[in-house]
Design a protein around this motif. Sequence first.
Motif, PDB file in Angstrom:
ATOM      1  N   SER A 177      10.803 -25.541  23.471  1.00  7.89           N
ATOM      2  CA  SER A 177      11.096 -24.111  23.405  1.00  7.89           C
ATOM      3  C   SER A 177       9.996 -23.366  22.662  1.00  7.89           C
ATOM      4  CB  SER A 177      12.444 -23.873  22.711  1.00  7.89           C
ATOM      5  OG  SER A 177      12.635 -22.500  22.452  1.00  7.89           O
ATOM      6  N   PRO A 178       9.140 -22.641  23.376  1.00 10.58           N
ATOM      7  CA  PRO A 178       8.118 -21.823  22.700  1.00 10.58           C
ATOM      8  C   PRO A 178       8.741 -20.780  21.773  1.00 10.58           C
ATOM      9  CG  PRO A 178       7.629 -22.053  25.039  1.00 10.58           C
ATOM     10  CD  PRO A 178       9.006 -22.596  24.841  1.00 10.58           C
ATOM     11  N   GLU A 179       9.904 -20.253  22.148  1.00 13.87           N
ATOM     12  CA  GLU A 179      10.567 -19.245  21.329  1.00 13.87           C
ATOM     13  C   GLU A 179      10.982 -19.824  19.976  1.00 13.87           C
ATOM     14  OE1 GLU A 179      11.488 -20.017  24.420  1.00 13.87           O
ATOM     15  OE2 GLU A 179      10.653 -18.312  25.524  1.00 13.87           O
TER      16      GLU A 179
ATOM     17  N   SER B   5       4.594  -8.988  11.312  1.00 18.61           N
ATOM     18  CA  SER B   5       5.811  -8.758  10.537  1.00 18.61           C
ATOM     19  C   SER B   5       7.064  -8.765  11.405  1.00 18.61           C
ATOM     20  CB  SER B   5       5.715  -7.424   9.794  1.00 18.61           C
ATOM     21  OG  SER B   5       5.508  -6.354  10.709  1.00 18.61           O
ATOM     22  N   GLU B   6       6.938  -8.344  12.653  1.00 13.63           N
ATOM     23  CA  GLU B   6       8.110  -8.246  13.520  1.00 13.63           C
ATOM     24  C   GLU B   6       8.038  -9.151  14.743  1.00 13.63           C
ATOM     25  OE1 GLU B   6      10.633  -6.567  12.559  1.00 13.63           O
ATOM     26  OE2 GLU B   6       9.691  -5.553  10.858  1.00 13.63           O
ATOM     27  N   ASN B   7       6.852  -9.614  15.081  1.00 13.62           N
ATOM     28  CA  ASN B   7       6.724 -10.415  16.296  1.00 13.62           C
ATOM     29  C   ASN B   7       5.545 -11.370  16.162  1.00 13.62           C
ATOM     30  OD1 ASN B   7       4.731  -8.429  16.415  1.00 13.62           O
ATOM     31  ND2 ASN B   7       4.721  -8.398  18.637  1.00 13.62           N
ATOM     32  N   SER B   8       5.282 -12.093  17.208  1.00 12.72           N
ATOM     33  CA  SER B   8       4.136 -13.006  17.237  1.00 12.72           C
ATOM     34  C   SER B   8       3.530 -12.984  18.626  1.00 12.72           C
ATOM     35  CB  SER B   8       4.565 -14.432  16.848  1.00 12.72           C
ATOM     36  OG  SER B   8       5.655 -14.870  17.648  1.00 12.72           O
ATOM     37  N   VAL B   9       2.259 -13.392  18.706  1.00 12.86           N
ATOM     38  CA  VAL B   9       1.536 -13.377  19.977  1.00 12.86           C
ATOM     39  C   VAL B   9       0.960 -14.763  20.231  1.00 12.86           C
ATOM     40  CG1 VAL B   9      -0.432 -12.435  21.244  1.00 12.86           C
ATOM     41  CG2 VAL B   9       0.991 -10.928  19.844  1.00 12.86           C
ATOM     42  N   SER B  10       1.182 -15.274  21.426  1.00  9.65           N
ATOM     43  CA  SER B  10       0.661 -16.577  21.831  1.00  9.65           C
ATOM     44  C   SER B  10      -0.653 -16.398  22.570  1.00  9.65           C
ATOM     45  CB  SER B  10       1.673 -17.291  22.730  1.00  9.65           C
ATOM     46  OG  SER B  10       1.077 -18.335  23.451  1.00  9.65           O
ATOM     47  N   LEU B  11      -1.733 -17.041  22.069  1.00  7.90           N
ATOM     48  CA  LEU B  11      -3.013 -16.969  22.766  1.00  7.90           C
ATOM     49  C   LEU B  11      -2.984 -17.771  24.061  1.00  7.90           C
ATOM     50  CD1 LEU B  11      -3.883 -15.792  19.996  1.00  7.90           C
ATOM     51  CD2 LEU B  11      -6.106 -16.855  20.369  1.00  7.90           C
ATOM     52  N   ALA B  12      -2.130 -18.770  24.140  1.00 13.23           N
ATOM     53  CA  ALA B  12      -1.984 -19.517  25.398  1.00 13.23           C
ATOM     54  C   ALA B  12      -1.397 -18.608  26.468  1.00 13.23           C
ATOM     55  CB  ALA B  12      -1.092 -20.743  25.192  1.00 13.23           C
ATOM     56  N   GLU B  13      -0.403 -17.801  26.105  1.00 14.50           N
ATOM     57  CA  GLU B  13       0.189 -16.871  27.059  1.00 14.50           C
ATOM     58  C   GLU B  13      -0.789 -15.778  27.457  1.00 14.50           C
ATOM     59  OE1 GLU B  13       3.762 -15.446  25.272  1.00 14.50           O
ATOM     60  OE2 GLU B  13       4.843 -17.337  25.522  1.00 14.50           O
ATOM     61  N   ARG B  14      -1.742 -15.475  26.562  1.00 17.13           N
ATOM     62  CA  ARG B  14      -2.780 -14.491  26.881  1.00 17.13           C
ATOM     63  C   ARG B  14      -3.893 -15.091  27.743  1.00 17.13           C
ATOM     64  NH1 ARG B  14      -3.196  -9.980  23.327  1.00 17.13           N
ATOM     65  NH2 ARG B  14      -1.057  -9.215  22.976  1.00 17.13           N
ATOM     66  N   GLY B  15      -3.864 -16.397  27.961  1.00 11.10           N
ATOM     67  CA  GLY B  15      -4.872 -17.026  28.795  1.00 11.10           C
ATOM     68  C   GLY B  15      -6.132 -17.405  28.054  1.00 11.10           C
ATOM     69  N   VAL B  16      -6.122 -17.325  26.717  1.00 12.88           N
ATOM     70  CA  VAL B  16      -7.317 -17.675  25.933  1.00 12.88           C
ATOM     71  C   VAL B  16      -7.524 -19.185  25.920  1.00 12.88           C
ATOM     72  CG1 VAL B  16      -8.364 -17.589  23.632  1.00 12.88           C
ATOM     73  CG2 VAL B  16      -7.086 -15.614  24.507  1.00 12.88           C
ATOM     74  N   ILE B  17      -6.444 -19.939  25.877  1.00  9.80           N
ATOM     75  CA  ILE B  17      -6.527 -21.398  25.819  1.00  9.80           C
ATOM     76  C   ILE B  17      -6.303 -21.980  27.217  1.00  9.80           C
ATOM     77  CG2 ILE B  17      -5.475 -23.487  24.851  1.00  9.80           C
ATOM     78  CD1 ILE B  17      -4.682 -21.772  22.418  1.00  9.80           C
TER      79      ILE B  17
END
Length: 224
Positions: A105-107, A212-224
Amino acid sequence: MAISDWPEQERPREKLLRSGAQVLSDAELLAIFLRTGTRGSSALDLARNLLQQFGGLRPLLAASRTEFCSMHGLGDAKFCQLQAVIEMAHRHLRESLERGDTLTSPEQTQRYLRLRLQSYPYEVFACLFLDNRHRIIAFEELFQGTIDGASVYPREVVRRSLHHNAAAVIFSHNHPSGVAEPSQADEHITLRLKEALALIDVRVLDHIVVGSENSVSLAERGVI
């Protein structure tokens, strides 16, 4: 008017029992924790006032003992209770992730990393070390920095990966500004680490930037 005199459908505890904690506002959740208000103010009034003075739930939860206890209606007993609640939440998520189960679960992973990193007033770079079935071996905070950056050394990341005999890793770091948007520097160091770890056959699964309120996945952004 005391909360006990409110219509039942509007009382925070009754709302929680009827619909679950997720439907409550920050003030309602805090009011349940506080239990009582002060003279002339209900627990919900006190909760709303505290959230306004601290600037939200996150800075309130991250407040030092001195800051917390300086507020009217609070004290050492409430501070201890709050710290115990926060630590139980930490341990619950840690046990759910570190009992050897495969990460599916990524979440859940992002919730765990937010809880571990988002309260720091300075930048922290951390790593989840995984085996070849993506089961957690260890979580380590590898580097600490100032309010606006942390130096990350690929050599040390490689060394710790070899130490844990990891097959894969997930990186994470927080942005003390509260904004989770990755910078070009974040993307650059991720690619450098990916190249360095590829030499020892360790895969980089993700790099999660915590705000503070959320997070960002670089894999989901296509960086990895």
